[in-house]
Every structure is written in C-alpha cells, then in structure tokens.
Design a protein around this motif. Structure first.
Motif: not given
Length: 357
Positions: A156-157, A185-191
C-alpha cells in the motif's frame, strides 16, 4: 572524532529509543542530533505511558481534546502524532540528504490488533495518512498475523518498522514480507521506494537465560543471535533477488538492533552498542545508554559479516538446555503481551487524566 561519530562513519545509524514532550520542547533532542549524531527515533506504548505518567505537559491537551475525539485510543494517537510529527520534522534534513534511508521516527499500531491482519493494515494506512509525514514508520509486530500485514502495508506504500523480532527466522520472515510487497508494487507499476526496517530485540534473550546458564555464557546469547541474523541480512543484501529490486529503485530494509539497554547491573552499560557495531544497520538505544556510550563507550571492531563465533556459541547454549527456537517464540509472545499490558495502562492513564477515572 567522538565515539558516536565513529559509529556513523562505520555505517551504523544511532537512533533514540525514547520520546517525551520535554525532549522536544527543551532542545534536548536537537542537542542529541547535533552532538551525538542521532538520526532517528523509535517509540512504543511503554515509552508513551511513562512520558504521560511522569509529566504534566500532556494534561492540558488531554482535557482540552477529550470531548472532541471518539475514544481514549484516538486521543492517545493525537498526542503521539503531535510529538512524533515534530520529531519527524527535526529529522527531515537527514531523511532528505540520505535519500530516505535515514531520519525516521516510529509509531506503533494498537497492540490490541496483534492477531488482526486486516485491522492492522487498515490502522497502519490511517495513522500514516493522519501523520502527513513521509519519514514516519508504522510499527507492526512480526507475529503470525503481523507478517502478512507487513506485506500488505508495504504494497500500500506505507513505510513499516517490523517490530518484536527475536531470531534469524523471524527476521527472514519479515524480510520476505517486505520483498514480496515491493515485488508486487513493481508488478503493479508503482514506485518501489517504500521505507522499511526489521527490528531484532537483543537484551531480552540474556534476561531470559540469566539464571539458567554458567557465568561464562551470561550476556552472550543476545549478541550471538544478532551475529547470526546479521549474517543472514548481509547475505540477502548480496542476493540477486535484492539486487534486482535495488536496481529498480527499491530501498533496503535495514536491520535494526532493538532492546539494547543493558539489563544486568554487573555488565557494562554500553555492552550491546559496542558489540553490535555493524555497517548498514541501526541501533536504537535508551537515553541513558546513549549518554553512557557518548561518555565512555569504546569501539573495538565491527560485527563480522560471516557471523563470527555465533554458531559455536549457540551450540554451547544448546548443551545447557537452551532451545533457541522455542525461546524465540516465547519471547515474541511475551513481548506482545507486555506491549498489550502497557497499552491498557496507557489508556487507563489517559482516562484518569481526562477526569473519568
């Protein structure tokens, strides 16, 4: 060069395991930052209970906000965040210059959530949002319910301090949860740059076996466990899996030594600070331990990356009947119970100061 600066040059961060409103208002914390190279701060329910018990500086806020919040728990978090956001602002310069690696403060979720994964994730997100500071860790215990909460909270960051870890295996579970959260997160395109530390408790090992082992082994078990865990930590940092995440922009989950105040009055008061000097780690210390180390601490070397004599020492403890796997689980269980008890005492104290009890 003073002794605390030597630690910093070695690559270890020194954090204060304490917070009171007095530390913030009288300039003491700023003094520790400037003079002793303190670059972060941790808290827990026991620390806040003592702070509120031993000072009247919270009383006005407790009475003034009592009618505006829904519960004593909500009132506590307002008090805690008022202190911790102020501390976070003091550490913000080092947070920025270190690229988010250092300069953190920590706030624990309610210990009543120790067995509630979903509730822990929800509380972590809410507290982090309420704080409004990027350099605030939410502390989540590395228990059976806490480990999946760590993964979800990282995904969730929300930055996490995984607390109440007592063994190499506990640490590896916390590391795995962090890695999975970042990979998702990487797989979802997140930082992927989400902060995290893994807090290994040290001195409680030695307290647990103090009357059960010969004198030659006293105050050596916690350090042996730390050596063994540090070896696993450095192996993970050298792994292909971590290097892939590092290259993608992730931050390392740093290993943190917790519970490093000496409990045995016959042992050196700087025992765990001197023994656990190690690069790429954090040592969070009580105020009296910090002052003692600054006054007469000595460094004789760095913790060996390959674990040193940990395995041989642990074999000696096994011969005396110490089962470290069983003891690790007991220590974690006892730690959860102790924080829960402190939490209830804290809420009772707030209720009393509010005028209800």
């Amino acid at each position: 060069m003073n002794i605390t600066r030597q630690l910093r040059h070695l690559g270890q961060s020194l954090w204060l395991d304490n917070i009171t409103r007095g530390l913030l208002t009288d300039g003491t914390l700023e003094h520790y930052i400037q003079e002793f190279d303190v670059t972060g701060l941790t808290s827990n329910p026991t620390i806040f209970d003592k702070a509120i018990q031993n000072s009247d500086t919270y009383d006005g806020d407790i009475r003034g906000r009592a009618g505006a919040v829904s519960s004593d728990e909500a009132l506590f978090f307002e008090l805690a965040l008022a202190d911790l956001t102020r501390a976070a602002d003091l550490f913000r310069p080092v947070h920025d210059t270190s690229g988010g690696i250092d300069g953190w403060v920590s706030l624990e979720v309610s210990p009543s959530l120790a067995d509630d994964t979903a509730g822990t994730v929800q509380a972590a997100r809410a507290l982090y949002g309420q704080a409004g500071r990027t350099n605030l860790f939410i502390k989540i215990p590395g228990t059976r319910a806490g480990i999946p909460a760590v993964e979800e909270t990282i995904f969730a960051g929300v930055p996490v301090n995984v607390t109440l870890l007592f063994s190499r295996e506990h640490y590896l579970a916390a590391a795995e949860a962090y890695l999975r959260g970042i990979e998702r997160r990487l797989a979802a395109g997140r930082d992927p740059a989400v902060g995290c530390v893994a807090s290994l408790f040290v001195s409680r090992w030695d307290v647990a076996v103090q009357d059960k082992v010969p004198a030659v082994l006293k105050n050596r078990l916690g350090i042996a466990i730390a050596q063994r865990t540090y070896q696993a930590y450095r192996e993970l940092l050298a792994s292909t899996r971590w290097q892939t995440l590092n290259d993608a922009g992730a931050r390392p989950q740093r290993l943190l030594w917790a519970s490093t105040g000496t409990k045995d009055p016959e042992a050196p008061d700087t025992l765990y600070l001197e023994a656990l000097a190690a690069s790429q780690t954090i040592n969070t210390v009580p105020e009296q331990t910090l002052l003692a180390f600054a006054e007469h601490g000595r460094l004789s070397g760095e913790l060996p990356v390959e674990g040193g004599d940990a395995n041989a020492l642990l074999a000696e403890f096994a011969q005396t009947g110490v089962d470290i796997d069983i003891l690790a689980e007991r220590l974690q269980h006892d730690g959860v119970q102790a924080f829960a008890a402190s939490w209830q005492a804290l809420l009772r104290r707030i209720a009393s100061k509010r005028g209800d009890g």
